[in-house]
Design a protein around this motif. Structure first.
Motif, PDB file in Angstrom:
ATOM      1  N   LEU A  76     -39.845  -2.911 -25.137  1.00  0.00           N
ATOM      2  CA  LEU A  76     -40.117  -1.902 -24.123  1.00  0.00           C
ATOM      3  C   LEU A  76     -41.323  -2.271 -23.292  1.00  0.00           C
ATOM      4  O   LEU A  76     -41.320  -2.160 -22.074  1.00  0.00           O
ATOM      5  N   ILE A  77     -42.369  -2.748 -23.924  1.00  0.00           N
ATOM      6  CA  ILE A  77     -43.584  -3.108 -23.198  1.00  0.00           C
ATOM      7  C   ILE A  77     -43.316  -4.265 -22.259  1.00  0.00           C
ATOM      8  O   ILE A  77     -43.763  -4.285 -21.115  1.00  0.00           O
ATOM      9  N   LEU A  78     -42.543  -5.243 -22.713  1.00  0.00           N
ATOM     10  CA  LEU A  78     -42.218  -6.386 -21.868  1.00  0.00           C
ATOM     11  C   LEU A  78     -41.435  -5.947 -20.636  1.00  0.00           C
ATOM     12  O   LEU A  78     -41.726  -6.366 -19.518  1.00  0.00           O
ATOM     13  N   SER A  79     -40.459  -5.048 -20.823  1.00  0.00           N
ATOM     14  CA  SER A  79     -39.660  -4.588 -19.693  1.00  0.00           C
ATOM     15  C   SER A  79     -40.532  -3.898 -18.660  1.00  0.00           C
ATOM     16  O   SER A  79     -40.411  -4.123 -17.463  1.00  0.00           O
ATOM     17  N   LEU A  80     -41.442  -3.056 -19.125  1.00  0.00           N
ATOM     18  CA  LEU A  80     -42.295  -2.338 -18.201  1.00  0.00           C
ATOM     19  C   LEU A  80     -43.252  -3.270 -17.482  1.00  0.00           C
ATOM     20  O   LEU A  80     -43.499  -3.138 -16.284  1.00  0.00           O
ATOM     21  N   VAL A  82     -28.416   5.067 -18.520  1.00  0.00           N
ATOM     22  CA  VAL A  82     -27.922   6.129 -17.647  1.00  0.00           C
ATOM     23  C   VAL A  82     -27.686   5.500 -16.280  1.00  0.00           C
ATOM     24  O   VAL A  82     -28.628   5.200 -15.552  1.00  0.00           O
ATOM     25  N   ASP A  83     -26.426   5.249 -15.968  1.00  0.00           N
ATOM     26  CA  ASP A  83     -26.047   4.588 -14.720  1.00  0.00           C
ATOM     27  C   ASP A  83     -25.611   5.642 -13.711  1.00  0.00           C
ATOM     28  O   ASP A  83     -24.513   6.186 -13.797  1.00  0.00           O
ATOM     29  N   ALA A  84     -26.476   5.923 -12.741  1.00  0.00           N
ATOM     30  CA  ALA A  84     -26.190   6.972 -11.760  1.00  0.00           C
ATOM     31  C   ALA A  84     -25.033   6.619 -10.850  1.00  0.00           C
ATOM     32  O   ALA A  84     -24.457   7.506 -10.197  1.00  0.00           O
ATOM     33  N   ASP A  85     -24.660   5.343 -10.784  1.00  0.00           N
ATOM     34  CA  ASP A  85     -23.602   4.901  -9.876  1.00  0.00           C
ATOM     35  C   ASP A  85     -22.237   4.778 -10.541  1.00  0.00           C
ATOM     36  O   ASP A  85     -21.231   4.533  -9.873  1.00  0.00           O
ATOM     37  N   TYR A  86     -22.189   4.950 -11.854  1.00  0.00           N
ATOM     38  CA  TYR A  86     -20.910   4.767 -12.548  1.00  0.00           C
ATOM     39  C   TYR A  86     -19.931   5.884 -12.206  1.00  0.00           C
ATOM     40  O   TYR A  86     -20.267   7.070 -12.280  1.00  0.00           O
ATOM     41  N   GLU A  87     -18.722   5.517 -11.839  1.00  0.00           N
ATOM     42  CA  GLU A  87     -17.642   6.464 -11.576  1.00  0.00           C
ATOM     43  C   GLU A  87     -16.402   6.011 -12.335  1.00  0.00           C
ATOM     44  O   GLU A  87     -15.926   4.888 -12.131  1.00  0.00           O
ATOM     45  N   PRO A  88     -15.867   6.850 -13.215  1.00  0.00           N
ATOM     46  CA  PRO A  88     -14.645   6.479 -13.931  1.00  0.00           C
ATOM     47  C   PRO A  88     -13.489   6.253 -12.949  1.00  0.00           C
ATOM     48  O   PRO A  88     -13.346   6.982 -11.960  1.00  0.00           O
ATOM     49  N   SER A 124     -35.048   1.855 -13.784  1.00  0.00           N
ATOM     50  CA  SER A 124     -33.655   1.520 -13.523  1.00  0.00           C
ATOM     51  C   SER A 124     -33.009   0.750 -14.663  1.00  0.00           C
ATOM     52  O   SER A 124     -31.792   0.673 -14.733  1.00  0.00           O
ATOM     53  N   VAL A 125     -33.816   0.176 -15.556  1.00  0.00           N
ATOM     54  CA  VAL A 125     -33.244  -0.601 -16.653  1.00  0.00           C
ATOM     55  C   VAL A 125     -33.641  -0.052 -18.026  1.00  0.00           C
ATOM     56  O   VAL A 125     -33.458  -0.721 -19.025  1.00  0.00           O
ATOM     57  N   LYS A 126     -34.177   1.108 -18.068  1.00  0.00           N
ATOM     58  CA  LYS A 126     -34.531   1.688 -19.361  1.00  0.00           C
ATOM     59  C   LYS A 126     -33.277   1.849 -20.208  1.00  0.00           C
ATOM     60  O   LYS A 126     -32.255   2.328 -19.733  1.00  0.00           O
TER      61      LYS A 126
END
Length: 504
Positions: A5-9, A487-493, A18-20
């Motif tokens: 987590l620290i590396l990503s941040l 949590v992908d805000a752009d995903y649409e089934p 956006s990548v959490k």
């Protein structure tokens, strides 16, 4: 996990959100309550609970005059339920037991084997597919026989509940490792005993909710220590309870509104959590002093909020391995100018606090009039609990959104994404959140709203004999979140077909 987590941040800076990702061991689940889904209300040895009694004797108190005699008929459809869990890829499933299905008299003198067999089959079917069962002992459906003896206003409920808990731990504890004693003490005590919102509709304002609060907390502690001392050494596992917490900040920065907000939080939920999770134990200080002062003014010889003994304070304090948290909405709190303005019944817990609440009209509203989507509400609640109680382990055991039906439930999708973004944010701040359970798994009997409000990821056709379950858009989106841990805000089934990933 911390190093990743620290590396990503550090690498992504302000774009880290956006990548959490949720940790691999984070439990994604869904939740139900026994009375709301099981049906089979009077067969195979089950006796009536207080919701059976209420809906059969006062049907007009239910919005559509319905009941849960059949509901989703999970009693006969439990394998389909587990199939749906597999379709979603759930890690865990939270459900409750029907006290009167296991103990028909309400007491532990008689165990109903047909009820035990049902729950054994349900649990074993989940475990067959590596789905973790999380079991709630009590979700608002007290055996009617016990309610007629006073229910949670009778101090003997402490013994009755501990006896019931011991039976359940002995029957299922070899496979169930996560226990919740009570779900929603506020709803049990305030709405059931202090008001008429829930069964038993006692409406003993200003007294019933306080008797219930004390006896429920001691009953919880007795069950917790029974598990901790007599079952945990051989079974392993953990035991806690779920407390419903909505976010109630002050309307303004005035000292009056800040004090009103704290008092309202104490009345609504801290009255149940402070005795367990606070450093000092016992009732919240400001609220207990307010009730004592009001009681004296009203001519009572002692506070309507009954004192804990020193022994009871010690028994209840620390009696939980985790904090189960239910959350739905928020409201701003402000100080009232007078009792007349508040319009409260006297005595009552509402009069004891004497505050006002408001919700902006700009907040999205669900099918349930009380349910509005407030910005960052779950984030604010989680951080507040974390700070108030010195970093307890938390499971979000109930969180959801209602519609009036239909499969394209975009408002539910928006709500779930917002709430899970809140959970991700607090995870990345180091708060101990171990799981999230959406309410609800499928449409169910929603108490006095009947079937007029639909919370389910799955639509249930209550007109069909099979009680056919069909996935909504929210089910597909939740499945995608679970599978990808983001949590992908752009995903649409692409469509609403849902299948089982056999690798799960």
């Amino acid at each position: 996990m911390q190093r990743i987590l620290i590396l990503s941040l550090a690498v992504l800076g302000s774009n880290a959100a956006s990548v959490k990702k949720f940790p691999d061991d984070f439990l994604f689940g869904a939740a139900t309550g026994s009375y709301q889904i099981e049906g089979a209300w009077n067969i195979s040895g089950k006796t009536a609970n207080m919701w059976d009694y209420l809906t059969h004797n006062k049907p007009t108190v239910i919005a559509d005059e319905s009941n849960a005699d059949i509901a989703c008929d999970t009693y006969h459809n439990y394998k389909r339920d587990v199939e749906m869990m597999r379709e979603l890829g759930l890690d865990a499933y939270r459900f409750s037991l029907s006290w009167s299905r296991i103990l028909p008299t309400g007491f532990s003198n008689q165990i109903n084997q047909a009820g035990v067999d049902f729950y054994n089959n349900y649990i074993d079917e989940m475990l067959k597919y590596n789905i973790t069962p999380i079991v709630t002992l009590y979700y608002w459906d007290l055996p009617q026989k016990l309610q007629e003896l006073g229910g949670f206003t009778n101090p003997l409920i402490i013994e009755w509940f501990e006896d019931y808990a011991r039976v359940v731990f002995s029957l299922f504890g070899d496979r169930v490792k996560h226990w919740i004693t009570f779900h929603g003490p506020r709803e049990i005590c305030l709405e059931g005993y202090g008001e008429t919102i829930k069964a038993p509709q006692l409406n003993a304002t200003g007294i019933g909710e306080y008797l219930c609060a004390k006896y429920l907390l001691v009953a919880h502690a007795k069950a917790y220590h029974a598990y901790n001392n007599d079952f945990k050494p051989s079974q392993g596992g953990e035991c806690g309870l779920t407390i419903s917490i909505n976010y109630y900040p002050p309307l303004t920065d005035s000292e009056e509104d800040k004090a009103a907000s704290e008092l309202f939080n104490q009345e609504n939920w801290a009255i149940y959590s402070d005795p367990i999770f606070s450093e000092q134990g016992g009732w919240p200080k400001e609220y207990s002093e307010r009730v004592a002062a009001k009681s004296k003014e009203q001519g009572y010889p002692r506070s309507r909020l009954p004192d804990f003994t020193e022994e009871e304070i010690a028994l209840v304090k620390g009696a939980a391995d985790f904090f189960g948290l239910g959350h739905f909405t928020a409201a701003f709190v402000y100080a009232y100018a007078s009792d007349y303005e508040a319009g409260n019944i006297v005595p009552s817990s509402a009069d004891d606090t004497n505050v006002g609440t408001s919700q902006p009209t700009t907040w999205p509203t669900a099918a349930s009039s009380w349910l509005k989507q407030a910005p960052r509400s779950l984030y604010n609640v989680l951080t507040h609990v974390h700070k108030r109680y010195s970093s307890p382990v938390i499971y979000v055991t109930e969180n959801g959104w209602s519609t009036t039906g239909g499969l394209q439930d975009d408002s539910t999708v928006s709500y779930i994404r917002a709430m899970l973004t809140d959970v991700l944010d607090v995870l990345y701040e180091g708060i101990q959140i171990k799981g999230y359970f959406v309410w609800g798994f499928m449409d169910a009997f929603e108490w006095t709203a009947g079937y007029s409000e639909r919370f389910g990821l799955y639509n249930v056709d209550f007109e069909s004999a099979e009680r056919t379950r069909t996935a909504r858009k929210s089910a597909l989106v939740y499945k995608h979140i679970i599978a990808n841990r983001v949590v992908d805000a752009d995903y649409e089934p692409e469509n609403l077909n849902i299948t089982i990933d056999e690798g799960h």
